[in-house]
Motif scaffolding. Structure first.
Motif, mmCIF file in Angstrom:
data_model
loop_
_atom_site.group_PDB
_atom_site.id
_atom_site.type_symbol
_atom_site.label_atom_id
_atom_site.label_comp_id
_atom_site.label_asym_id
_atom_site.label_seq_id
_atom_site.Cartn_x
_atom_site.Cartn_y
_atom_site.Cartn_z
ATOM 1 N N VAL A 84 0.040 4.952 -9.684
ATOM 2 C CA VAL A 84 -1.044 4.191 -10.306
ATOM 3 C C VAL A 84 -0.514 2.802 -10.639
ATOM 4 O O VAL A 84 0.424 2.655 -11.428
ATOM 5 N N GLY A 85 -1.102 1.780 -10.020
ATOM 6 C CA GLY A 85 -0.725 0.408 -10.315
ATOM 7 C C GLY A 85 -1.808 -0.274 -11.134
ATOM 8 O O GLY A 85 -2.856 0.305 -11.412
ATOM 9 N N ARG A 86 -1.541 -1.500 -11.521
ATOM 10 C CA ARG A 86 -2.496 -2.285 -12.302
ATOM 11 C C ARG A 86 -3.026 -3.446 -11.468
ATOM 12 O O ARG A 86 -2.259 -4.136 -10.799
ATOM 13 N N MET A 87 -4.320 -3.658 -11.565
ATOM 14 C CA MET A 87 -4.929 -4.785 -10.869
ATOM 15 C C MET A 87 -4.366 -6.109 -11.370
ATOM 16 O O MET A 87 -4.238 -7.068 -10.615
ATOM 17 N N GLU A 88 -4.021 -6.165 -12.663
ATOM 18 C CA GLU A 88 -3.505 -7.404 -13.248
ATOM 19 C C GLU A 88 -2.133 -7.774 -12.689
ATOM 20 O O GLU A 88 -1.703 -8.924 -12.787
ATOM 21 N N HIS A 89 -1.429 -6.799 -12.129
ATOM 22 C CA HIS A 89 -0.097 -7.033 -11.553
ATOM 23 C C HIS A 89 -0.089 -6.566 -10.096
ATOM 24 O O HIS A 89 0.871 -5.955 -9.631
ATOM 25 N N MET A 90 -1.173 -6.875 -9.408
ATOM 26 C CA MET A 90 -1.398 -6.324 -8.077
ATOM 27 C C MET A 90 -0.242 -6.639 -7.127
ATOM 28 O O MET A 90 0.247 -5.770 -6.400
ATOM 29 N N ARG A 91 0.196 -7.863 -7.082
ATOM 30 C CA ARG A 91 1.235 -8.248 -6.134
ATOM 31 C C ARG A 91 2.527 -7.474 -6.378
ATOM 32 O O ARG A 91 3.109 -6.885 -5.455
ATOM 33 N N SER A 92 3.018 -7.492 -7.623
ATOM 34 C CA SER A 92 4.286 -6.826 -7.921
ATOM 35 C C SER A 92 4.168 -5.313 -7.804
ATOM 36 O O SER A 92 5.089 -4.641 -7.330
ATOM 37 N N HIS A 93 3.034 -4.743 -8.208
ATOM 38 C CA HIS A 93 2.865 -3.294 -8.120
ATOM 39 C C HIS A 93 2.673 -2.848 -6.671
ATOM 40 O O HIS A 93 3.063 -1.729 -6.310
ATOM 41 N N TRP A 94 2.089 -3.719 -5.845
ATOM 42 C CA TRP A 94 1.969 -3.390 -4.428
ATOM 43 C C TRP A 94 3.357 -3.342 -3.784
ATOM 44 O O TRP A 94 3.652 -2.449 -2.981
ATOM 45 N N ARG A 95 4.216 -4.297 -4.170
ATOM 46 C CA ARG A 95 5.595 -4.282 -3.659
ATOM 47 C C ARG A 95 6.333 -3.034 -4.137
ATOM 48 O O ARG A 95 7.105 -2.426 -3.383
ATOM 49 N N ARG A 96 6.083 -2.646 -5.392
ATOM 50 C CA ARG A 96 6.703 -1.434 -5.920
ATOM 51 C C ARG A 96 6.250 -0.203 -5.148
ATOM 52 O O ARG A 96 7.049 0.693 -4.852
ATOM 53 N N LEU A 97 4.965 -0.167 -4.805
ATOM 54 C CA LEU A 97 4.441 0.948 -4.019
ATOM 55 C C LEU A 97 5.111 1.003 -2.645
ATOM 56 O O LEU A 97 5.495 2.082 -2.172
ATOM 57 N N ARG A 98 5.271 -0.152 -2.007
ATOM 58 C CA ARG A 98 5.926 -0.197 -0.691
ATOM 59 C C ARG A 98 7.364 0.326 -0.778
ATOM 60 O O ARG A 98 7.802 1.116 0.077
ATOM 61 N N ARG A 99 8.096 -0.094 -1.826
ATOM 62 C CA ARG A 99 9.485 0.362 -1.986
ATOM 63 C C ARG A 99 9.534 1.866 -2.221
ATOM 64 O O ARG A 99 10.386 2.570 -1.663
ATOM 65 N N GLY A 143 10.667 8.160 2.315
ATOM 66 C CA GLY A 143 10.620 8.415 3.749
ATOM 67 C C GLY A 143 9.240 8.333 4.349
ATOM 68 O O GLY A 143 8.990 8.859 5.437
ATOM 69 N N LEU A 144 8.329 7.660 3.661
ATOM 70 C CA LEU A 144 6.958 7.514 4.155
ATOM 71 C C LEU A 144 6.769 6.134 4.771
ATOM 72 O O LEU A 144 7.444 5.180 4.382
ATOM 73 N N PRO A 145 5.864 5.998 5.709
ATOM 74 C CA PRO A 145 5.572 4.666 6.256
ATOM 75 C C PRO A 145 5.029 3.767 5.142
ATOM 76 O O PRO A 145 4.125 4.161 4.406
ATOM 77 N N ALA A 146 5.610 2.591 5.009
ATOM 78 C CA ALA A 146 5.167 1.682 3.951
ATOM 79 C C ALA A 146 3.760 1.172 4.234
ATOM 80 O O ALA A 146 3.386 0.970 5.392
ATOM 81 N N VAL A 147 2.989 0.979 3.175
ATOM 82 C CA VAL A 147 1.655 0.397 3.344
ATOM 83 C C VAL A 147 1.795 -1.035 3.826
ATOM 84 O O VAL A 147 2.843 -1.658 3.687
ATOM 85 N N GLY A 148 0.734 -1.569 4.404
ATOM 86 C CA GLY A 148 0.770 -2.919 4.963
ATOM 87 C C GLY A 148 0.721 -3.991 3.898
ATOM 88 O O GLY A 148 0.998 -3.758 2.715
ATOM 89 N N ARG A 149 0.345 -5.177 4.316
ATOM 90 C CA ARG A 149 0.246 -6.289 3.379
ATOM 91 C C ARG A 149 -0.879 -6.055 2.384
ATOM 92 O O ARG A 149 -1.826 -5.332 2.660
ATOM 93 N N LEU A 150 -0.746 -6.725 1.261
ATOM 94 C CA LEU A 150 -1.732 -6.587 0.200
ATOM 95 C C LEU A 150 -3.093 -7.085 0.665
ATOM 96 O O LEU A 150 -3.241 -8.242 1.071
ATOM 97 N N PRO A 151 -4.127 -6.219 0.630
ATOM 98 C CA PRO A 151 -5.471 -6.666 1.024
ATOM 99 C C PRO A 151 -6.137 -7.428 -0.112
ATOM 100 O O PRO A 151 -5.909 -7.135 -1.280
ATOM 101 N N PHE A 152 -6.958 -8.406 0.234
ATOM 102 C CA PHE A 152 -7.720 -9.136 -0.768
ATOM 103 C C PHE A 152 -9.191 -8.939 -0.476
ATOM 104 O O PHE A 152 -9.730 -9.486 0.480
ATOM 105 N N LYS A 153 -9.841 -8.108 -1.303
ATOM 106 C CA LYS A 153 -11.249 -7.811 -1.122
ATOM 107 C C LYS A 153 -11.957 -7.916 -2.462
ATOM 108 O O LYS A 153 -11.395 -7.602 -3.501
ATOM 109 N N ASN A 154 -13.204 -8.350 -2.411
ATOM 110 C CA ASN A 154 -14.040 -8.411 -3.611
ATOM 111 C C ASN A 154 -13.387 -9.216 -4.727
ATOM 112 O O ASN A 154 -13.424 -8.842 -5.892
ATOM 113 N N VAL A 155 -12.742 -10.320 -4.363
ATOM 114 C CA VAL A 155 -12.159 -11.193 -5.380
ATOM 115 C C VAL A 155 -13.282 -12.026 -5.975
ATOM 116 O O VAL A 155 -13.858 -12.871 -5.304
ATOM 117 N N ARG A 156 -13.583 -11.799 -7.238
ATOM 118 C CA ARG A 156 -14.755 -12.431 -7.849
ATOM 119 C C ARG A 156 -14.350 -13.368 -8.983
ATOM 120 O O ARG A 156 -14.587 -14.553 -8.943
#
Length: 206
Positions: free
Chosen positions: A133-148, A154-167
């Motif tokens: 569970v990551g936080r939207m407020e720290h999306m970039r750093s938590h996305w990197r944490r998820l990839r690591r 031993g799982l395939p890392a997720v791709g680049r951070l998607p940017f959707k519904n940025v309001r």
């Protein structure tokens, strides 16, 4: 609607304020966006080969920011409030204070998912379902944490951070709308489990 291949001509049937970053689906147009990318399919195939039954991860948003976004997007910017919110007693243009007060009188399972406590959505029989569970407020750093983390497991890392519904990039309206400690206390009570589970630092600062 009618189209001359370059312009879409429409008739407004329900008027209201139209904010920026809105999407439009043209009639009879094939969308190029795919629900699953080739990488998604490859990653899921790998998971299946490893005996994985399901994949669960989630990103949460702090309740204050989430409520302001829901209020602006669903009760102010559009004339026709979504049916689940109408059933809660929420009305177009209602004062923010009444909106918050209404939340305390509705059981979580009867809430629209835009404002339902996230812990209520992510827990099942007292157990948190997503493994990450990551936080939207720290999306970039938590996305990197998820990839690591996925790489370490031993799982395939997720791709680049998607940017959707940025309001909402400007969050100054949070301070102006939550102008009293009474409003803040109401939110802390309704979303107590969200704060305890995902935002304990917010709860500790109170």
């Amino acid at each position: 609607c009618s189209s001359d291949l370059q312009t879409l001509h429409c008739t407004v049937t329900v008027g209201g304020v139209l904010s920026n970053n809105k999407g439009v689906n043209f009639p009879d147009v094939q969308l190029s966006v795919r629900a699953l990318t080739d990488k998604d399919k490859t990653d899921l195939a790998f998971g299946l080969s490893q005996g994985v039954d399901w994949v669960a991860l989630s990103f949460v948003r702090n309740p204050f920011d989430r409520l302001v976004a829901a209020y602006n997007n669903k009760l102010i910017e559009i004339q026709e409030v979504p049916q689940p919110m109408q059933r809660m007693g929420l009305l177009h243009g209602m004062p923010f204070e009444q909106f918050i007060a209404c939340l305390g009188s509705v059981e979580p399972e009867l809430m629209d998912n835009h404002i339902r406590p996230q812990a209520d959505l992510l827990f099942c029989d007292g157990t948190l379902v997503p493994k990450f569970v990551g936080r939207m407020e720290h999306m970039r750093s938590h996305w990197r944490r998820l990839r690591r983390r996925m790489t370490l497991e031993g799982l395939p890392a997720v791709g680049r951070l998607p940017f959707k519904n940025v309001r909402r990039r400007d969050r100054s309206d949070i301070q102006s709308l939550f102008s009293s400690t009474a409003l803040i206390d109401q939110v802390m009570r309704v979303y107590e489990k969200d704060f305890q589970t995902f935002y304990r630092d917010y709860s500790d600062r109170k």
